[in-house]
Design a protein around this motif. Sequence first.
Motif, PDB file in Angstrom:
ATOM      1  N   GLY A   1      -6.308   7.547   9.676  1.00  0.00           N
ATOM      2  CA  GLY A   1      -5.429   6.385   9.584  1.00  0.00           C
ATOM      3  C   GLY A   1      -5.204   5.995   8.140  1.00  0.00           C
ATOM      4  N   ALA A   2      -4.036   5.394   7.875  1.00  0.00           N
ATOM      5  CA  ALA A   2      -3.692   5.007   6.503  1.00  0.00           C
ATOM      6  C   ALA A   2      -2.949   3.673   6.484  1.00  0.00           C
ATOM      7  N   GLY A   3      -3.368   2.766   7.361  1.00  0.00           N
ATOM      8  CA  GLY A   3      -2.754   1.433   7.392  1.00  0.00           C
ATOM      9  C   GLY A   3      -3.600   0.436   6.620  1.00  0.00           C
ATOM     10  N   GLY A   4      -3.445  -0.834   6.966  1.00  0.00           N
ATOM     11  CA  GLY A   4      -4.140  -1.906   6.263  1.00  0.00           C
ATOM     12  C   GLY A   4      -5.654  -1.775   6.327  1.00  0.00           C
ATOM     13  N   ALA A   5      -6.188  -1.335   7.450  1.00  0.00           N
ATOM     14  CA  ALA A   5      -7.645  -1.220   7.590  1.00  0.00           C
ATOM     15  C   ALA A   5      -8.203  -0.197   6.605  1.00  0.00           C
ATOM     16  N   THR A   6      -7.499   0.920   6.460  1.00  0.00           N
ATOM     17  CA  THR A   6      -7.941   1.953   5.510  1.00  0.00           C
ATOM     18  C   THR A   6      -7.880   1.414   4.088  1.00  0.00           C
ATOM     19  N   ARG A   7      -6.808   0.755   3.779  1.00  0.00           N
ATOM     20  CA  ARG A   7      -6.634   0.205   2.431  1.00  0.00           C
ATOM     21  C   ARG A   7      -7.819  -0.669   2.017  1.00  0.00           C
ATOM     22  N   GLY A   8      -8.376  -1.404   2.974  1.00  0.00           N
ATOM     23  CA  GLY A   8      -9.477  -2.310   2.682  1.00  0.00           C
ATOM     24  C   GLY A   8     -10.826  -1.638   2.490  1.00  0.00           C
ATOM     25  N   ILE A   9     -10.968  -0.381   2.921  1.00  0.00           N
ATOM     26  CA  ILE A   9     -12.302   0.235   2.851  1.00  0.00           C
ATOM     27  C   ILE A   9     -12.408   1.379   1.846  1.00  0.00           C
ATOM     28  N   VAL A  10     -11.270   1.855   1.319  1.00  0.00           N
ATOM     29  CA  VAL A  10     -11.335   3.029   0.438  1.00  0.00           C
ATOM     30  C   VAL A  10     -12.128   2.741  -0.845  1.00  0.00           C
ATOM     31  N   GLN A  11     -11.814   1.645  -1.494  1.00  0.00           N
ATOM     32  CA  GLN A  11     -12.500   1.391  -2.767  1.00  0.00           C
ATOM     33  C   GLN A  11     -13.999   1.170  -2.609  1.00  0.00           C
ATOM     34  N   PRO A  12     -14.456   0.350  -1.663  1.00  0.00           N
ATOM     35  CA  PRO A  12     -15.909   0.218  -1.496  1.00  0.00           C
ATOM     36  C   PRO A  12     -16.588   1.547  -1.149  1.00  0.00           C
ATOM     37  N   LEU A  13     -15.923   2.375  -0.350  1.00  0.00           N
ATOM     38  CA  LEU A  13     -16.527   3.680  -0.021  1.00  0.00           C
ATOM     39  C   LEU A  13     -16.630   4.540  -1.281  1.00  0.00           C
TER      40      LEU A  13
END
Length: 276
Positions: free
Chosen positions: A130-142
């Motif tokens: 997935g590449a919606g809003g939920a992904t956007r919120g977790i990429v940097q912390p990961l």
Amino acid sequence: MVISVDRYGVMGYPVSHSRSPVIHRLFALQTAQNMQYELLQVPPEKLESAVRQFQRTGGKGLNVTVPHKSEVARLADTLSDRARSAGAVNTLVFDNDAIFGDNTDGVGLMRDLQQNLGIQLEGINILILGAGGATRGIVQPLLAANPASLTIANRTLSRAKGLADHFGAYGPVTACRFEDDLSKTEFQLIINATSAGLKGEMPPYPEEAITASTQCYDLSYGLNPTPFSQWAATHGAARSVMGWGMLVEQAAESFNLWRGTRPDTAAVLKQLIITA
Ligand code: ATR
């Protein structure tokens, strides 16, 4: 004598399914905080007036959920770095006339993965679906946890590429489609961040990405296993977990921002799942 109670709440549309009131009431009981937490159903066109009215009438803070998370960022006078990076806000703090916007979703996921589930992220290969809003919120912390690689697979390749470009400065991110051959990389962690399950849809997730040592995590959660968590278990994942822990952890982080005290999440998570 008038006893005033500090007011908080969650705004969404629809919002009746939200577990946030239960979680925050349990936190408040546990930490002896005098506060109330309301469920606020607000359609998109009323978002700004509802937020301003809540603030004007003494509200201290809000959680914001689907579909308002990106729109509400405009109303904040200041944003945290993590909210800016996620392009989304899930927590507002009202301080007199000022509005501070933050995003606790990423840290909530990280706490659940690392502390509750004991998953070591450094040096592993991570696949996000997935590449919606939920992904956007977790990429940097990961990426901040130094994985060996992070792959974003999406039905629409251009959206995955957009995120890979955007976050490329923070670490090794690549984009692909579900149909691309993912068998060359051994993924230790697969995170489902699509909204397909919520709509009862089942995308062609890449089966070859799962090995017997792959842990699978669904950002969605439910009383019964989600379609993704079922799919993961069926294809032999080492573990298949739904996002109840992230839900409670992001709430604890919001609670801490508002009240300056961190509740014990393990007790609430247990209670929540039992009574869900
Ligand atoms: P948001 O508002 O958070 O951006 P969204 O636009 O609904 O939510 O997107 C959520 C993600 O779920 C997207 O990656 C979307 O894929 P597309 O970018 O191709 O639209 C994905 N998604 C939703 N339903 C899907 C389905 N049936 N099959 C595959 N992916 C799906």
